[in-house]
Design a protein around this motif. Structure first.
Motif, short mmCIF file in Angstrom:
data_model
loop_
_atom_site.label_atom_id
_atom_site.label_comp_id
_atom_site.label_asym_id
_atom_site.label_seq_id
_atom_site.Cartn_x
_atom_site.Cartn_y
_atom_site.Cartn_z
N GLY A 63 39.57 54.98 27.08
CA GLY A 63 40.95 54.53 27.25
C GLY A 63 41.17 53.67 28.48
N LEU A 64 40.34 53.84 29.50
CA LEU A 64 40.50 53.06 30.73
C LEU A 64 39.98 51.63 30.60
N LEU A 65 39.11 51.39 29.66
CA LEU A 65 38.49 50.06 29.56
C LEU A 65 39.52 48.97 29.33
N GLY A 66 40.45 49.21 28.41
CA GLY A 66 41.44 48.19 28.09
C GLY A 66 42.35 47.85 29.25
N PRO A 67 43.06 48.81 29.86
CA PRO A 67 43.96 48.50 30.97
C PRO A 67 43.25 47.86 32.16
N LEU A 68 42.09 48.40 32.53
CA LEU A 68 41.38 47.84 33.68
C LEU A 68 40.83 46.45 33.37
N GLY A 69 40.36 46.26 32.13
CA GLY A 69 39.89 44.93 31.74
C GLY A 69 41.01 43.90 31.77
N TRP A 70 42.20 44.30 31.27
CA TRP A 70 43.35 43.39 31.29
C TRP A 70 43.74 43.07 32.73
N LEU A 71 43.75 44.06 33.60
CA LEU A 71 44.12 43.82 34.99
C LEU A 71 43.11 42.94 35.69
N ASP A 72 41.82 43.13 35.41
CA ASP A 72 40.79 42.26 35.98
C ASP A 72 40.98 40.81 35.53
N ALA A 73 41.25 40.62 34.24
CA ALA A 73 41.45 39.26 33.71
C ALA A 73 42.69 38.62 34.33
N THR A 74 43.75 39.40 34.52
CA THR A 74 44.98 38.86 35.12
C THR A 74 44.74 38.46 36.57
N LEU A 111 45.62 29.97 41.94
CA LEU A 111 46.13 29.85 43.31
C LEU A 111 45.07 29.36 44.30
N PHE A 112 43.85 29.86 44.15
CA PHE A 112 42.82 29.58 45.16
C PHE A 112 41.59 28.87 44.60
N GLY A 113 41.54 28.71 43.29
CA GLY A 113 40.39 28.03 42.69
C GLY A 113 39.11 28.84 42.72
N ILE A 114 39.19 30.16 42.81
CA ILE A 114 38.00 31.02 42.83
C ILE A 114 38.13 32.07 41.74
N SER A 115 36.99 32.62 41.34
CA SER A 115 36.95 33.67 40.33
C SER A 115 36.67 35.01 41.02
N THR A 116 37.50 35.99 40.74
CA THR A 116 37.32 37.30 41.36
C THR A 116 36.36 38.19 40.59
N GLY A 117 36.09 37.85 39.32
CA GLY A 117 35.18 38.67 38.53
C GLY A 117 35.81 40.02 38.20
N LEU A 118 34.93 41.05 38.09
CA LEU A 118 35.38 42.39 37.76
C LEU A 118 35.62 43.18 39.05
N LEU A 119 36.87 43.26 39.45
CA LEU A 119 37.20 44.00 40.67
C LEU A 119 37.39 45.49 40.42
N LEU A 120 37.79 45.84 39.21
CA LEU A 120 38.12 47.24 38.92
C LEU A 120 37.13 47.87 37.94
N SER A 121 37.06 47.31 36.74
CA SER A 121 36.21 47.92 35.72
C SER A 121 34.72 47.77 36.02
N ASP A 166 41.89 37.68 37.95
CA ASP A 166 40.97 36.53 37.97
C ASP A 166 41.71 35.24 37.64
N SER A 167 42.61 35.32 36.65
CA SER A 167 43.37 34.13 36.27
C SER A 167 44.27 33.66 37.41
N GLN A 168 44.94 34.60 38.07
CA GLN A 168 45.82 34.24 39.18
C GLN A 168 45.03 33.68 40.35
N ALA A 169 43.86 34.25 40.63
CA ALA A 169 43.04 33.77 41.75
C ALA A 169 42.54 32.36 41.47
#
Length: 544
Positions: free
Chosen positions: A382-393, A401-411, A395-398
């Motif tokens: 159950g955690l895979l979906g929410p954490l994956g969505w938050l990681d993608a969000t 705004l900054f032109g960099i990819s954050t990758g998987l920060l949580l999952s 990464d998209s914002q980074a």
């Protein structure tokens, strides 16, 4: 008293974080491939459900028999070694189920030392001529899980027997009722609530098990979830089985509550005299032998075998240097999760106290305590979906705004694993802290508030110091459970990172039993001291 919105916000956020994996599971299951469910329903679920139900039936019967019988034995009878046995019966809780399976698979191997010695003693020359029944079976899994989980029934049932009014049993004896009739007609019916609660906890642990079931060749629902996700790479299929499994767990809880719906017991002050143990005689000695046998098979044999195998491993190749890293990793994850769970539990229970048990706040606290009823495998999926969505969000914002990819920060980090630990074991903290808060009179709150003290200052100066014993007990239990948690650790640990539990599981899966002995021994040692301390504290509280 009106509660500050901040406390409602904190409680609501914690409840949402615990409920989020369950909602995610439902979403994944509903969005899954329509072609997959017919296959699961026809070929996977019938076998997995049948094996799971049979396992739960066998484990339930065994834990009730061992737990209730041993609780009555040490409460109502006097015999040599009674005090030692009373806390030794809790020691099997320190041994995770997968470690017991790991030990007995090695100990009872057809060409192992024990069976070889038995064949030599009986005059046989090969396993084809004589071998013990295979422990790698459904019956073997029932037996081993029952030997480890029966203390869940023993502890609450013994506490209830100790608080039980002796006057009722004395009255029955004066009317000619023998020991057996007094137990079955009076003591056992009065103990049904404690037995039901303990058995439900043991069954939830059994359904959460993945290591013992897979090692012993039992394909339960939990094993099916893991294999569907890992081996078939089907998250939707795993979510569908996980949702079905969650419904089964909730059905067990509902059944336990329904069975106790009319159970109300009361005793007068005159009857409030505890049982006086009487000398054991006759068939009572058989109970003593069975109780010590349960301790021996559930703890002494596994612990002794691990010590022996660890010493052999040490003499042969020395200390495994990589084991130190795995130990530090396990301690780090367990410590962080324990501190977070304890803090959140304190905040939840204190919010409930400030609201004077308002229905809305009590609902939020109960939702936040649901995690213990959710198996670790289900929680991880159950955690895979929410954490994956938050990681993608993120990464998209980074990138915007900054032109960099954050990758998987949580999952992709230990955050997911700590999240799972906290969500699963938060119920232990809230239950213990709530019990501690019940001993703090509301008059202290009222007096402090009349002096102009705010809610935060009252928590720091009054409730935190007074609740520390209950909080310390909760932290010990949470820490031990985090140390030995396997399903969530298997599914959510970062890449190339091993805990002691996952390292042991990997060695056992490869058949390298001697290589995993040290890791298993460390996990058992981490659980023994808290179990002993808590058993002494719990029995002292019950006796008072």
């Amino acid at each position: 008293m009106r509660l500050n919105h901040g406390w409602w916000l904190v409680s609501g956020l914690v409840a949402l974080l615990v409920l989020l994996p369950v909602l995610s599971i439902a979403g994944h299951a509903l969005e899954g491939s329509g072609e997959l469910w017919p296959h699961l329903r026809a070929y996977v679920l019938p076998q997995a459900l049948g094996q799971t139900l049979l396992l739960l039936a066998g484990v339930g019967a065994l834990v009730i028999l061992l737990g209730t019988g041993s609780a009555w034995l040490v409460t109502s009878y006097e015999f040599p070694g009674r005090r030692l046995l009373s806390w030794a019966l809790l020691l099997p809780l320190a041994v995770p189920t997968y470690i017991v399976a790991y030990v007995y698979l090695d100990l009872l191997h057809p060409i192992g030392d024990l069976q070889t010695w038995l064949r030599e003693l009986l005059g046989y020359s090969s396993p084809r001529e004589f071998r013990l029944p295979d422990i790698r079976s459904l019956g073997g899994c029932m037996l081993l899980l029952g030997l480890v989980l029966f203390p869940y029934v023993y502890l609450p049932t013994r506490a209830l027997f100790m608080m039980q009014a002796a006057g009722l049993l004395d009255a029955a004896a004066s009317l000619g009722a023998g020991p057996g009739r007094r137990f079955f007609r009076i003591a056992l019916p009065l103990a049904r609530p404690a037995i039901a609660v303990g058995a439900s906890l043991a069954l939830m642990e059994a359904i959460n098990d993945i290591g013992a079931a897979e090692l012993l060749g039992v394909r339960t629902l939990t094993v099916s979830v893991y294999s569907t996700w890992v081996n078939r790479s089907s998250l939707a299929g795993a979510a569908q089985i996980a949702l079905f499994m969650l419904l089964l767990v909730l059905s067990l809880i509902a059944l336990e509550r329904w069975a106790r719906r009319h159970s109300h017991y009361a005793s007068s002050a005159r009857q409030n005299r505890t049982l006086t143990p009487r000398p054991v005689s006759g068939w009572g000695w058989l109970l003593v032998i069975i109780a010590w046998l349960a301790v021996t098979l559930g703890f002494l044999v596994p612990a002794g075998h691990l010590v022996s195998a660890s010493l052999e491993r040490w003499n042969a190749v020395g200390w495994d240097a990589s084991l130190l890293d795995k130990t530090l990793t396990t301690l780090t994850f367990a410590s962080i999760a324990t501190l977070m769970a304890a803090l959140l539990a304190f905040l939840l229970v204190y919010s409930l106290r400030l609201a004077r048990a308002a229905p809305g706040m009590r609902v939020l606290v109960r939702i936040a305590s649901l995690g213990y009823a959710v198996p670790g495998t289900v929680l991880a999926i159950g955690l895979l979906g929410p954490l994956g969505w938050l990681d993608a969000t993120l990464d998209s914002q980074a990138q915007q705004l900054f032109g960099i990819s954050t990758g998987l920060l949580l999952s992709g980090t230990g955050v997911a694993l700590v999240y799972a630990y906290v969500a699963r074991f938060l119920a232990i903290g809230t239950g213990s802290v709530e019990a501690g808060f019940h001993k703090i009179p509301y008059s202290l709150d009222d007096a402090a508030r009349s002096l102009g003290t705010g809610a935060s200052l009252r928590a720091r100066l009054i409730h935190w110091p007074l609740a520390r014993p209950a909080l310390a007990a909760a932290m010990l239990l949470i820490f031990v459970d985090c140390m030995k948690e396997l399903p969530a650790s298997l599914l959510l640990r970062p890449l190339n990172v091993e805990t002691l539990a996952t390292h042991l599981y990997g060695e056992a899966s490869r058949g390298s039993y001697e290589s995993g002995a040290m890791a298993a021994l460390l996990i058992v040692l981490a659980g023994v001291l808290p179990i002993v301390l808590l058993s002494r504290y719990g029995m002292k509280q019950a006796s008072h």
